[in-house]
Design a protein around this motif. Structure first.
Motif, short mmCIF file in Angstrom:
data_model
loop_
_atom_site.label_atom_id
_atom_site.label_comp_id
_atom_site.label_asym_id
_atom_site.label_seq_id
_atom_site.Cartn_x
_atom_site.Cartn_y
_atom_site.Cartn_z
N UNK A 132 0.84 -1.20 0.00
CA UNK A 132 0.00 0.00 0.00
C UNK A 132 0.87 1.25 0.00
N UNK A 133 1.88 1.25 0.87
CA UNK A 133 2.74 2.42 0.99
C UNK A 133 3.58 2.60 -0.27
N UNK A 134 4.04 1.51 -0.84
CA UNK A 134 4.80 1.60 -2.09
C UNK A 134 3.94 2.24 -3.18
N UNK A 135 2.68 1.84 -3.25
CA UNK A 135 1.76 2.40 -4.24
C UNK A 135 1.62 3.91 -4.04
N UNK A 136 1.50 4.35 -2.79
CA UNK A 136 1.35 5.78 -2.51
C UNK A 136 2.63 6.55 -2.79
N UNK A 137 3.77 5.91 -2.57
CA UNK A 137 5.04 6.54 -2.96
C UNK A 137 5.06 6.77 -4.47
N UNK A 138 4.54 5.80 -5.21
CA UNK A 138 4.48 5.92 -6.66
C UNK A 138 3.59 7.07 -7.12
N UNK A 139 2.65 7.47 -6.28
CA UNK A 139 1.76 8.59 -6.61
C UNK A 139 2.35 9.92 -6.17
N UNK A 140 3.56 9.88 -5.56
CA UNK A 140 4.21 11.12 -5.16
C UNK A 140 3.86 11.61 -3.78
N UNK A 141 3.23 10.75 -2.95
CA UNK A 141 2.83 11.17 -1.61
C UNK A 141 4.06 11.24 -0.69
N UNK A 142 4.06 12.22 0.23
CA UNK A 142 5.10 12.25 1.25
C UNK A 142 4.62 11.49 2.49
N UNK A 143 5.48 11.40 3.52
CA UNK A 143 5.14 10.60 4.70
C UNK A 143 3.86 11.08 5.39
#
Length: 222
Positions: free
Chosen positions: A163-174
């Motif tokens: 899930x977190x990897x997917x959100x990293x791919x969308x450019x989300x920060x922590x």
């Protein structure tokens, strides 16, 4: 510190920042040379620096700050501001030592979050800019790598780490990931550290590229 040639922009940014209890504006500048002098004198934690200003622009200012050691770790972290998301501005700013790149159309939350991230020494890119950079890397690499082999790097990731990897791919920060998943930022940082180790990614940027290469797009496109 804020450097922008438009007073209305400077005043607007100051108003937003000073609504935050943990932030204050130590100075403002209207051109690149003034920004350089003030930044060297004031040593702000974060400098919001407009790319395009009359005379000496923000890229010149950033270059001079970097040359004088003012953008090294533990000194001033610079967020570049612009109305445009043209690739050459992004590439130049990041190559010259910028901590992040924000469009002036960024939301209140994006701006405040980016300032906080920069103050912590983390990179900060507006979602539109982050997506463009990631898409560019993916386009360059898809012809060079086996997508199936890349997927094998995901073996061993837990559902939460995926899930977190997917959100990293969308450019989300922590902070954005934490809000999305309703967990603490500390928890997100721990998951990011583990998934980087498991996938062999050097940093968040590489992880974001891996996500875009291997994880399904929510619109049904890979």
């Amino acid at each position: 510190m804020i450097a922008d040639d438009e007073r209305v922009v400077r005043d607007g940014l100051r108003m937003i920042i000073e609504t935050q209890r943990d932030m204050s504006v130590v100075g403002t500048a209207g051109d690149g040379e003034q920004a350089l002098r003030l930044a060297l004198a004031l040593r702000p934690d974060v400098l919001l620096l407009d790319v395009r200003m009359p005379g000496r622009g923000g890229l010149w200012t950033l270059t001079e700050l970097s040359r004088r050691g003012a953008t090294e770790a533990g000194t001033t972290n610079t967020l570049m501001l612009t109305t445009f998301d043209m690739d050459e501005y992004v590439d130049e700013a990041l190559a010259r030592g910028a901590s992040g790149f924000l469009l002036k159309s960024a939301s209140y939350e994006e701006l405040v979050g980016a300032v906080r991230a920069a103050a912590r020494g983390e990179g900060a890119l507006s979602p539109r800019v982050a997506r463009r950079i990631i898409d560019g890397y993916v386009a360059d690499q898809l012809g060079q790598s086996d997508n199936g082999a890349e997927r094998q790097r995901l073996n061993g990731l837990t559902p939460r780490e995926l899930e977190i990897l997917h959100l990293l791919g969308k450019g989300f920060n922590n902070a954005e990931i934490a809000r999305q998943l309703v967990v603490s930022e500390h928890t997100v940082k721990s998951h990011v550290s583990r998934l980087l180790a498991k996938t062999g990614c050097r940093d968040r940027g590489q992880a974001a590229v891996l996500a875009r290469q291997t994880l399904p797009d929510p619109r049904g496109r890979e």
